[in-house]
Design a protein around this motif. Structure first.
Motif, PDB file in Angstrom:
ATOM      1  N   SER A 384       1.011  -1.313   0.029  1.00  0.00           N
ATOM      2  CA  SER A 384       0.137   0.097   0.098  1.00  0.00           C
ATOM      3  C   SER A 384       0.909   1.343  -0.022  1.00  0.00           C
ATOM      4  CB  SER A 384      -0.977   0.077   1.076  1.00  0.00           C
ATOM      5  OG  SER A 384      -1.540  -1.075   1.130  1.00  0.00           O
ATOM      6  N   LYS A 385       0.753   1.951  -1.090  1.00  0.00           N
ATOM      7  CA  LYS A 385       1.516   3.280  -1.320  1.00  0.00           C
ATOM      8  C   LYS A 385       0.848   4.195  -1.910  1.00  0.00           C
ATOM      9  CE  LYS A 385       4.793   1.438  -4.498  1.00  0.00           C
ATOM     10  NZ  LYS A 385       6.365   1.316  -4.830  1.00  0.00           N
ATOM     11  N   TYR A 386       1.034   5.460  -1.723  1.00  0.00           N
ATOM     12  CA  TYR A 386       0.466   6.453  -2.680  1.00  0.00           C
ATOM     13  C   TYR A 386       1.415   6.775  -3.788  1.00  0.00           C
ATOM     14  CZ  TYR A 386      -2.646   7.326   0.911  1.00  0.00           C
ATOM     15  OH  TYR A 386      -3.701   6.941   1.931  1.00  0.00           O
ATOM     16  N   LEU A 387       0.843   6.990  -4.974  1.00  0.00           N
ATOM     17  CA  LEU A 387       1.847   7.547  -6.157  1.00  0.00           C
ATOM     18  C   LEU A 387       1.880   8.902  -6.250  1.00  0.00           C
ATOM     19  CD1 LEU A 387       0.549   4.674  -8.607  1.00  0.00           C
ATOM     20  CD2 LEU A 387       2.614   4.586  -6.991  1.00  0.00           C
ATOM     21  N   GLU A 388       2.883   9.657  -6.291  1.00  0.00           N
ATOM     22  CA  GLU A 388       3.205  10.838  -6.622  1.00  0.00           C
ATOM     23  C   GLU A 388       3.697  11.192  -7.881  1.00  0.00           C
ATOM     24  OE1 GLU A 388       5.772  12.702  -3.940  1.00  0.00           O
ATOM     25  OE2 GLU A 388       4.480  12.402  -2.162  1.00  0.00           O
ATOM     26  N   LEU A 389       2.632  11.602  -9.020  1.00  0.00           N
ATOM     27  CA  LEU A 389       3.115  11.624 -10.615  1.00  0.00           C
ATOM     28  C   LEU A 389       3.149  12.890 -10.843  1.00  0.00           C
ATOM     29  CD1 LEU A 389       0.710   8.621 -11.427  1.00  0.00           C
ATOM     30  CD2 LEU A 389       3.235   8.359 -10.859  1.00  0.00           C
ATOM     31  N   ASP A 390       3.879  13.201 -11.848  1.00  0.00           N
ATOM     32  CA  ASP A 390       3.965  14.432 -12.605  1.00  0.00           C
ATOM     33  C   ASP A 390       3.364  14.289 -13.933  1.00  0.00           C
ATOM     34  OD1 ASP A 390       5.389  15.738 -10.561  1.00  0.00           O
ATOM     35  OD2 ASP A 390       7.173  15.265 -11.416  1.00  0.00           O
ATOM     36  N   ALA A 391       3.054  13.191 -14.342  1.00  0.00           N
ATOM     37  CA  ALA A 391       2.814  13.093 -15.719  1.00  0.00           C
ATOM     38  C   ALA A 391       1.279  12.440 -15.753  1.00  0.00           C
ATOM     39  CB  ALA A 391       3.445  11.682 -16.388  1.00  0.00           C
ATOM     40  N   ALA A 392       0.534  12.706 -16.558  1.00  0.00           N
ATOM     41  CA  ALA A 392      -0.962  12.296 -17.001  1.00  0.00           C
ATOM     42  C   ALA A 392      -1.119  10.967 -16.802  1.00  0.00           C
ATOM     43  CB  ALA A 392      -1.498  13.005 -18.035  1.00  0.00           C
ATOM     44  N   VAL A 393      -0.066  10.081 -17.126  1.00  0.00           N
ATOM     45  CA  VAL A 393      -0.382   8.550 -17.098  1.00  0.00           C
ATOM     46  C   VAL A 393       0.475   7.842 -16.146  1.00  0.00           C
ATOM     47  CG1 VAL A 393      -0.262   6.603 -18.570  1.00  0.00           C
ATOM     48  CG2 VAL A 393      -0.854   8.450 -19.774  1.00  0.00           C
ATOM     49  N   ALA A 394      -0.304   6.834 -15.382  1.00  0.00           N
ATOM     50  CA  ALA A 394       0.435   6.077 -14.271  1.00  0.00           C
ATOM     51  C   ALA A 394       0.331   4.557 -14.751  1.00  0.00           C
ATOM     52  CB  ALA A 394      -0.171   6.379 -12.929  1.00  0.00           C
ATOM     53  N   LYS A 395       1.387   3.676 -14.303  1.00  0.00           N
ATOM     54  CA  LYS A 395       1.336   2.250 -14.376  1.00  0.00           C
ATOM     55  C   LYS A 395       1.292   1.654 -13.193  1.00  0.00           C
ATOM     56  CE  LYS A 395       3.031   2.049 -19.073  1.00  0.00           C
ATOM     57  NZ  LYS A 395       4.067   1.573 -20.083  1.00  0.00           N
ATOM     58  N   VAL A 396       0.483   0.822 -12.799  1.00  0.00           N
ATOM     59  CA  VAL A 396       0.756   0.061 -11.478  1.00  0.00           C
ATOM     60  C   VAL A 396       0.602  -1.406 -11.905  1.00  0.00           C
ATOM     61  CG1 VAL A 396      -0.324  -0.361  -9.385  1.00  0.00           C
ATOM     62  CG2 VAL A 396      -0.667   1.921 -10.442  1.00  0.00           C
ATOM     63  N   HIS A 397       1.646  -2.127 -11.399  1.00  0.00           N
ATOM     64  CA  HIS A 397       1.549  -3.561 -11.838  1.00  0.00           C
ATOM     65  C   HIS A 397       1.213  -4.492 -10.678  1.00  0.00           C
ATOM     66  CE1 HIS A 397       4.266  -2.340 -15.304  1.00  0.00           C
ATOM     67  NE2 HIS A 397       4.694  -1.399 -14.411  1.00  0.00           N
ATOM     68  N   CYS A 398       0.633  -5.461 -11.447  1.00  0.00           N
ATOM     69  CA  CYS A 398       0.250  -6.674 -10.351  1.00  0.00           C
ATOM     70  C   CYS A 398       0.632  -7.800 -11.097  1.00  0.00           C
ATOM     71  CB  CYS A 398      -1.347  -6.490  -9.789  1.00  0.00           C
ATOM     72  SG  CYS A 398      -1.973  -8.011  -8.942  1.00  0.00           S
ATOM     73  N   LYS A 399       1.309  -8.793 -10.454  1.00  0.00           N
ATOM     74  CA  LYS A 399       1.469 -10.166 -11.106  1.00  0.00           C
ATOM     75  C   LYS A 399       1.157 -11.282  -9.960  1.00  0.00           C
ATOM     76  CE  LYS A 399       5.239 -12.613 -13.549  1.00  0.00           C
ATOM     77  NZ  LYS A 399       6.711 -12.706 -13.995  1.00  0.00           N
ATOM     78  N   ALA A 400       0.620 -12.181 -10.302  1.00  0.00           N
ATOM     79  CA  ALA A 400       0.283 -13.340  -9.545  1.00  0.00           C
ATOM     80  C   ALA A 400       0.656 -14.686 -10.426  1.00  0.00           C
ATOM     81  CB  ALA A 400      -1.091 -13.409  -9.172  1.00  0.00           C
ATOM     82  N   GLN A 401       1.089 -15.775  -9.631  1.00  0.00           N
ATOM     83  CA  GLN A 401       1.042 -17.036 -10.172  1.00  0.00           C
ATOM     84  C   GLN A 401       0.633 -18.334  -9.438  1.00  0.00           C
ATOM     85  OE1 GLN A 401       5.805 -17.291  -9.783  1.00  0.00           O
ATOM     86  NE2 GLN A 401       5.560 -18.489  -8.093  1.00  0.00           N
ATOM     87  N   GLY A 402       0.148 -19.329  -9.908  1.00  0.00           N
ATOM     88  CA  GLY A 402      -0.479 -20.414  -9.631  1.00  0.00           C
ATOM     89  C   GLY A 402      -0.865 -21.288 -10.626  1.00  0.00           C
ATOM     90  N   THR A 403      -1.402 -22.399 -10.228  1.00  0.00           N
ATOM     91  CA  THR A 403      -1.937 -23.520 -11.109  1.00  0.00           C
ATOM     92  C   THR A 403      -3.217 -23.856 -10.795  1.00  0.00           C
ATOM     93  OG1 THR A 403       0.815 -24.482 -11.465  1.00  0.00           O
ATOM     94  CG2 THR A 403      -1.621 -25.804 -12.070  1.00  0.00           C
ATOM     95  N   PRO A 404      -4.105 -23.543 -12.022  1.00  0.00           N
ATOM     96  CA  PRO A 404      -3.792 -23.033 -13.168  1.00  0.00           C
ATOM     97  C   PRO A 404      -3.509 -21.438 -13.041  1.00  0.00           C
ATOM     98  CG  PRO A 404      -6.344 -23.330 -12.977  1.00  0.00           C
ATOM     99  CD  PRO A 404      -5.758 -24.046 -11.675  1.00  0.00           C
ATOM    100  N   SER A 405      -3.095 -21.103 -14.161  1.00  0.00           N
ATOM    101  CA  SER A 405      -2.574 -19.634 -14.385  1.00  0.00           C
ATOM    102  C   SER A 405      -3.769 -18.848 -13.824  1.00  0.00           C
ATOM    103  CB  SER A 405      -1.945 -19.179 -15.693  1.00  0.00           C
ATOM    104  OG  SER A 405      -0.924 -19.946 -15.929  1.00  0.00           O
ATOM    105  N   PRO A 406      -3.654 -18.095 -12.609  1.00  0.00           N
ATOM    106  CA  PRO A 406      -4.579 -17.050 -12.365  1.00  0.00           C
ATOM    107  C   PRO A 406      -5.038 -15.889 -13.309  1.00  0.00           C
ATOM    108  CG  PRO A 406      -2.641 -16.357 -11.023  1.00  0.00           C
ATOM    109  CD  PRO A 406      -2.242 -17.601 -11.893  1.00  0.00           C
ATOM    110  N   GLN A 407      -6.225 -15.491 -13.123  1.00  0.00           N
ATOM    111  CA  GLN A 407      -6.605 -14.024 -14.008  1.00  0.00           C
ATOM    112  C   GLN A 407      -6.648 -13.277 -12.920  1.00  0.00           C
ATOM    113  OE1 GLN A 407     -10.151 -15.254 -15.892  1.00  0.00           O
ATOM    114  NE2 GLN A 407      -9.220 -16.412 -17.220  1.00  0.00           N
ATOM    115  N   VAL A 408      -5.688 -12.112 -13.340  1.00  0.00           N
ATOM    116  CA  VAL A 408      -5.929 -10.900 -12.400  1.00  0.00           C
ATOM    117  C   VAL A 408      -6.922 -10.048 -12.926  1.00  0.00           C
ATOM    118  CG1 VAL A 408      -4.547  -8.801 -11.589  1.00  0.00           C
ATOM    119  CG2 VAL A 408      -3.597 -11.207 -12.209  1.00  0.00           C
ATOM    120  N   GLN A 409      -7.780  -9.344 -11.822  1.00  0.00           N
ATOM    121  CA  GLN A 409      -8.763  -8.265 -12.008  1.00  0.00           C
ATOM    122  C   GLN A 409      -8.459  -7.278 -11.176  1.00  0.00           C
ATOM    123  OE1 GLN A 409     -12.352 -10.031 -11.337  1.00  0.00           O
ATOM    124  NE2 GLN A 409     -12.772 -10.948 -13.468  1.00  0.00           N
TER     125      GLN A 409
END
Length: 419
Positions: A384-409
């Motif tokens: 949990s953290k706040y993003l301080e951005l100067d640009a108009a576009v931000a990218k937040v990444h989320c990656k998970a693994q498991g079997t079967p391959s999980p679907q991230v929402q």
């Protein structure tokens, strides 16, 4: 028998025949059909019946059990719709049940089979190599329903066909009397309706490479014809380095009775054991023999079986010399079993056990594939953290693994002061 009694008997017989089912005019107009569908594509099973005396209610069974409808699998009128077919959940038989609302009579359609087409990976496996022939197999993780997989073989970048000493049959490649003209990197591709994959690793063949045992027998000399192009038959940590074809075969009475299971599916965290039962004849008890386990072609564990240890390798009372590297793995000398105290995701792979009599080609078991059902986890764990951005576009990444391959929402929530 008089006419009245005969008429009564005929009425009773007709009632008995018609009671369990519908009236004779009731029938299925459309029954579900067996089909093969590419994984993650939509599918529909059609079903329609008629009963002039009553309305009909429809339900569906999957492998003998009533289907619990949800957003992915639901009924459209009398038909069944599957939004995204999953091979782990949806393969099997489907039956349409039509029920008369007036009488409660039920009628079932013939079962329709759903097969899922998918394609995950391909790999080249060595089945045999000597001066007379080279035999390779293209092992494919996938299914094509009623249609066969399309397999292609390549040497370096050239596509191969059955010609001369090269023979292609189903998933196998056979090279008879191989020569230097057959040297190169052999790879295979597999394709079906789900796509096309190429083997990540191939097999390198060299016809004229010669090797000798690391330890020569007493008074053994090298043939003068070998010249200077000579290599040790054993690679790193006792491995063969793919040069065992120049060695003589192991004695017939030295054999592996039972190797690892062809395919083993284990949950992460559970224990597992791979078997390698062997027979060691009495006349070889004092010979230098190693029992080895390989994973994906690389030496994983080994233990000395003979009376004299091979120089440069440790010897103990039953556990392998490399136990200190990973305490979860134990190689049992008495029965050849490789046991895992707790399976982790990286344990997945192809396993094979060997018996190596010094100065002879190794005796190999059939390979076994260990598959691991990974626990669902985030990699890395989200913070949990706040993003301080100067640009108009931000990218937040989320990656998970498991079997079967999980679907991230992603779910977006608003808190006071931030949006």
């Amino acid at each position: 028998m008089d006419m009245d009694v005969m008429m009564i008997s005929m009425c009773i017989l007709a009632s008995t025949l018609m009671a369990p089912g519908w009236a004779s005019t009731s029938r299925f107009l459309r029954v579900p059909q067996s089909q093969s569908i590419v994984e993650n594509e939509a599918d529909d099973f059609g079903c329609e019946a008629t009963d002039p005396a009553s309305y009909l209610h429809y339900e569906w069974l999957h492998n003998g059990r009533e289907i619990a409808y949800d957003k992915r699998i639901y009924r459209v009128g009398s038909h069944l719709h599957i939004e995204a077919v999953q091979r782990e959940e949806d393969v099997g038989d489907y039956v349409c049940i039509a029920t008369s609302l007036a009488s409660g009579a039920r009628e079932a359609s013939p079962p329709a089979k759903l097969s899922v087409i998918y394609l995950e990976s391909a790999s080249v496996r060595l089945l045999g190599s000597n001066r007379n022939e080279l035999l390779l197999k293209c092992h494919v993780e996938g299914a094509s329903g009623d249609e066969p997989l399309q397999i292609e073989w390549y040497r370096n970048s050239a596509r191969l066909a059955s010609w001369g000493n090269v023979h292609l049959e189903q998933h196998r490649l056979l090279v008879r009397q191989p020569s230097p003209s057959d040297d190169g990197l052999y790879r295979c591709t597999a394709s079906n309706a789900a796509g096309r994959v190429m083997s990540k690793q191939g097999y390198v063949y060299q016809a004229n490479i010669k090797c000798l045992p690391r330890l020569l027998k007493k008074n053994q000399k090298l043939p003068e014809s070998w010249g200077k192009q000579i290599f040790l038959c054993r690679g790193k940590r006792g491995g063969s380095g793919g040069l065992d074809q120049a060695l003589s075969p192991a004695p017939e009475d030295l054999r592996i009775v039972q190797g690892p299971a062809g395919q083993l599916l284990i949950k992460e965290g559970d224990s597992a054991a791979l078997s390698c039962l062997y027979e060691l004849p009495a006349e070889l008890q004092n010979q230098r023999i190693q029992l080895r386990w390989r994973k994906d072609g690389k030496l994983l564990r080994h233990v000395e079986l003979g009376g004299r240890p091979i120089p440069g390798h440790a010897h103990d009372s039953g556990k392998d010399a490399l136990l200190r590297e990973d305490a979860r793995l134990v190689l049992h000398k008495q029965n050849g079993t490789l046991s895992f105290a707790s399976i982790i995701a990286s344990d997945a792979g192809q396993y094979q056990c060997q018996l190596q009599l010094e100065g002879h080609a190794p005796l190999n078991s059939s390979p076994g594939l260990l598959e691991v059902i990974e626990q669902l986890k985030f990699v890395p764990q989200p913070t949990s953290k706040y993003l301080e951005l100067d640009a108009a576009v931000a990218k937040v990444h989320c990656k998970a693994q498991g079997t079967p391959s999980p679907q991230v929402q992603w779910l977006r929530s608003r808190t006071s002061g931030h949006s």
